[in-house]
Enzyme design. Sequence first.
Site, PDB file in Angstrom:
ATOM      1  N   GLY A   2       0.566  -1.395   0.570  1.00 44.98           N
ATOM      2  CA  GLY A   2       0.039   0.069   0.117  1.00 44.98           C
ATOM      3  C   GLY A   2       0.367   1.362  -0.123  1.00 44.98           C
ATOM      4  N   THR A   3       1.931   0.856   0.990  1.00 42.18           N
ATOM      5  CA  THR A   3       2.586   2.698   0.509  1.00 42.18           C
ATOM      6  C   THR A   3       3.176   3.231  -0.175  1.00 42.18           C
ATOM      7  OG1 THR A   3       3.822   2.366   2.789  1.00 42.18           O
ATOM      8  CG2 THR A   3       4.889   3.480   2.200  1.00 42.18           C
ATOM      9  N   ASN A  37      -8.111   3.771   8.428  1.00 44.09           N
ATOM     10  CA  ASN A  37      -6.763   2.573   9.514  1.00 44.09           C
ATOM     11  C   ASN A  37      -7.469   2.991  10.796  1.00 44.09           C
ATOM     12  OD1 ASN A  37      -5.263   5.025   8.636  1.00 44.09           O
ATOM     13  ND2 ASN A  37      -4.088   4.426   9.695  1.00 44.09           N
ATOM     14  N   GLN A  80      -7.737  -0.836   4.047  1.00 45.65           N
ATOM     15  CA  GLN A  80      -8.102  -0.675   4.139  1.00 45.65           C
ATOM     16  C   GLN A  80      -9.837  -1.154   4.264  1.00 45.65           C
ATOM     17  OE1 GLN A  80      -7.209  -1.399   8.011  1.00 45.65           O
ATOM     18  NE2 GLN A  80      -5.573  -0.850   7.592  1.00 45.65           N
ATOM     19  N   HIS A 140      -1.962  -7.850   2.290  1.00 50.84           N
ATOM     20  CA  HIS A 140      -1.823  -8.353   3.626  1.00 50.84           C
ATOM     21  C   HIS A 140      -3.092  -7.845   4.975  1.00 50.84           C
ATOM     22  CE1 HIS A 140       0.173  -4.928   6.567  1.00 50.84           C
ATOM     23  NE2 HIS A 140       0.496  -4.534   5.146  1.00 50.84           N
ATOM     24  N   THR A 167      11.482  -7.188 -10.253  1.00 52.64           N
ATOM     25  CA  THR A 167      11.390  -8.824 -10.964  1.00 52.64           C
ATOM     26  C   THR A 167       9.768  -8.752  -9.977  1.00 52.64           C
ATOM     27  OG1 THR A 167      13.453  -9.426 -10.962  1.00 52.64           O
ATOM     28  CG2 THR A 167      11.672 -11.103 -10.292  1.00 52.64           C
ATOM     29  N   CYS A 180       4.465   7.106  19.983  1.00 55.55           N
ATOM     30  CA  CYS A 180       5.218   7.648  21.252  1.00 55.55           C
ATOM     31  C   CYS A 180       6.671   8.167  20.687  1.00 55.55           C
ATOM     32  CB  CYS A 180       5.806   6.487  21.783  1.00 55.55           C
ATOM     33  SG  CYS A 180       6.092   6.637  23.513  1.00 55.55           S
TER      34      CYS A 180
HETATM   35  N1  PLP Z   1      -2.943   2.991   3.825  1.00 58.38           N
HETATM   36  C1  PLP Z   1      -3.545   2.621   4.554  1.00 58.38           C
HETATM   37  C2  PLP Z   1      -4.785   2.725   4.901  1.00 58.38           C
HETATM   38  C3  PLP Z   1      -3.403   2.151   5.440  1.00 58.38           C
HETATM   39  O1  PLP Z   1      -3.918   2.082   6.466  1.00 58.38           O
HETATM   40  C4  PLP Z   1      -1.535   1.161   5.484  1.00 58.38           C
HETATM   41  C5  PLP Z   1      -1.033   0.298   6.781  1.00 58.38           C
HETATM   42  O2  PLP Z   1      -0.694   0.344   8.015  1.00 58.38           O
HETATM   43  C6  PLP Z   1      -0.942   1.304   4.490  1.00 58.38           C
HETATM   44  C7  PLP Z   1      -1.283   2.451   4.016  1.00 58.38           C
HETATM   45  C8  PLP Z   1       0.022   1.106   4.007  1.00 58.38           C
HETATM   46  O3  PLP Z   1       0.174  -0.368   2.939  1.00 58.38           O
HETATM   47  P1  PLP Z   1       1.317  -1.352   3.515  1.00 58.38           P
HETATM   48  O4  PLP Z   1       1.404  -2.139   4.755  1.00 58.38           O
HETATM   49  O5  PLP Z   1       0.867  -2.563   2.453  1.00 58.38           O
HETATM   50  O6  PLP Z   1       2.565   0.023   2.922  1.00 58.38           O
END
Ligand code: PLP
Length: 393
Positions: free
Chosen positions: A74-75, A149, A182, A204, A240, A329
């Site tokens: 996702g990132t 999230n 999410q 995941h 890859t 924190c």
């Molecule tokens: N976006 C949201 C809303 C998330 O909850 C998360 C993960 O915590 C991410 C992006 C990041 O996804 P990833 O862990 O696959 O990089």
Amino acid sequence: MNADAPIDLDHAATTRLCDAARAAMEPFLGDRYGNPSGSHRLARDAVRALDEARERIAVVVGCAPGELVFTSGGTEADNHAVSGGMPPRPGTPVCPATEHHAVLDPVVALGGAIVDVAPDGRIDLDRLAATLEGIDGRVGVVSVMLANNETGVVNDLDAVAEVVAAHEPEVPAVPLHTDAVQGAAWLDLTERAAAADLVSLSAHKLGGPKGVGALVVRGPADVRPLLLGGGQERGRRSGTPDVAGIVGFAAAMQSVAADRDDESARVAALRDRLAEGLSERIDDLHRTVPPDVETLPSSLHLCIGGVDAETLLFLLEAEGIYASAASSCSSGAQESSHVLAAMGVDPRLARGSLRLSLGRDTTPAHVDRVIEVLPLVVERVRRFSGTPAGSTT
Ligand code: PLP
């Protein structure tokens, strides 16, 4: 799961690999280890596996297979969508203040604009319109998450798309991105994310493996590659591909789609029972999101007066219950989350924030145990810190 096994109410952080994903991945962790960029039989096998996975995921998302770009999660998908690739697309990126840092940080890094949210956590559409109006020059992208999230709050992307379209008839149109990382575990993306040109996914969070995700790139959205190199993914994402991971991702997406309605109803009922049971037994307990606002069926976000989240989580874990707080924190100090701050939650109350996120393996017995244990733990924290209920409101 045996009776003494820990109870995981932190499914928004990650989920267990589902059986279907594990079974689908198995051959690709063994003899079927080909690199799809080659030309021999092993490589062709990997190409076929990727094509099939792409088709399966595309059906669940409601896009064409060719519109899916596999990523490392996702990132990466969020960074790619917000920046538009390398070099970044021209124009100012815009997002609400409650986005995940994978969106928020690239928006800030690119000098973008942040839109306030309503106190219930949803994007404020009037403020979005005003922000777009106030931008000098082009708007590069508008990025609004499908579901948050921390709080699970769901945004209405059709309404967001209307505001973006009404902003000005820019040519090319301003792309709308949604982080559906999410939302994908619980919502039908063919409807709820249909208005977005760009959609981020992560395996995941929905029973697939870690380190795999996708960016959907639909229509004329202007996206260049972010990672340059071997030209995989039709030149849109070099590197890859993780064939086993992508195959597992597809199996997890299919399984989630197959039981989505039943599981959403079951988990929402458990979540409501949990909320009710805790509200009856704990004073000065506040549901962060008003019950008439749509959240993911799995999400229960609470702020509990007179406790500090870190101690609460520590004691909960000692009782075999995993949860999370919407606080981080930094240099030893508790900081309230940017999401709660954006919603205007009193920082003293936000110190006692608790995110309980249910999953497909949550049972009624888990919920009953949490209803029994959490009030005792809250009492202990309050006694220990000498803070009576009601002192934070
Ligand atoms: N976006 C949201 C809303 C998330 O909850 C998360 C993960 O915590 C991410 C992006 C990041 O996804 P990833 O862990 O696959 O990089």
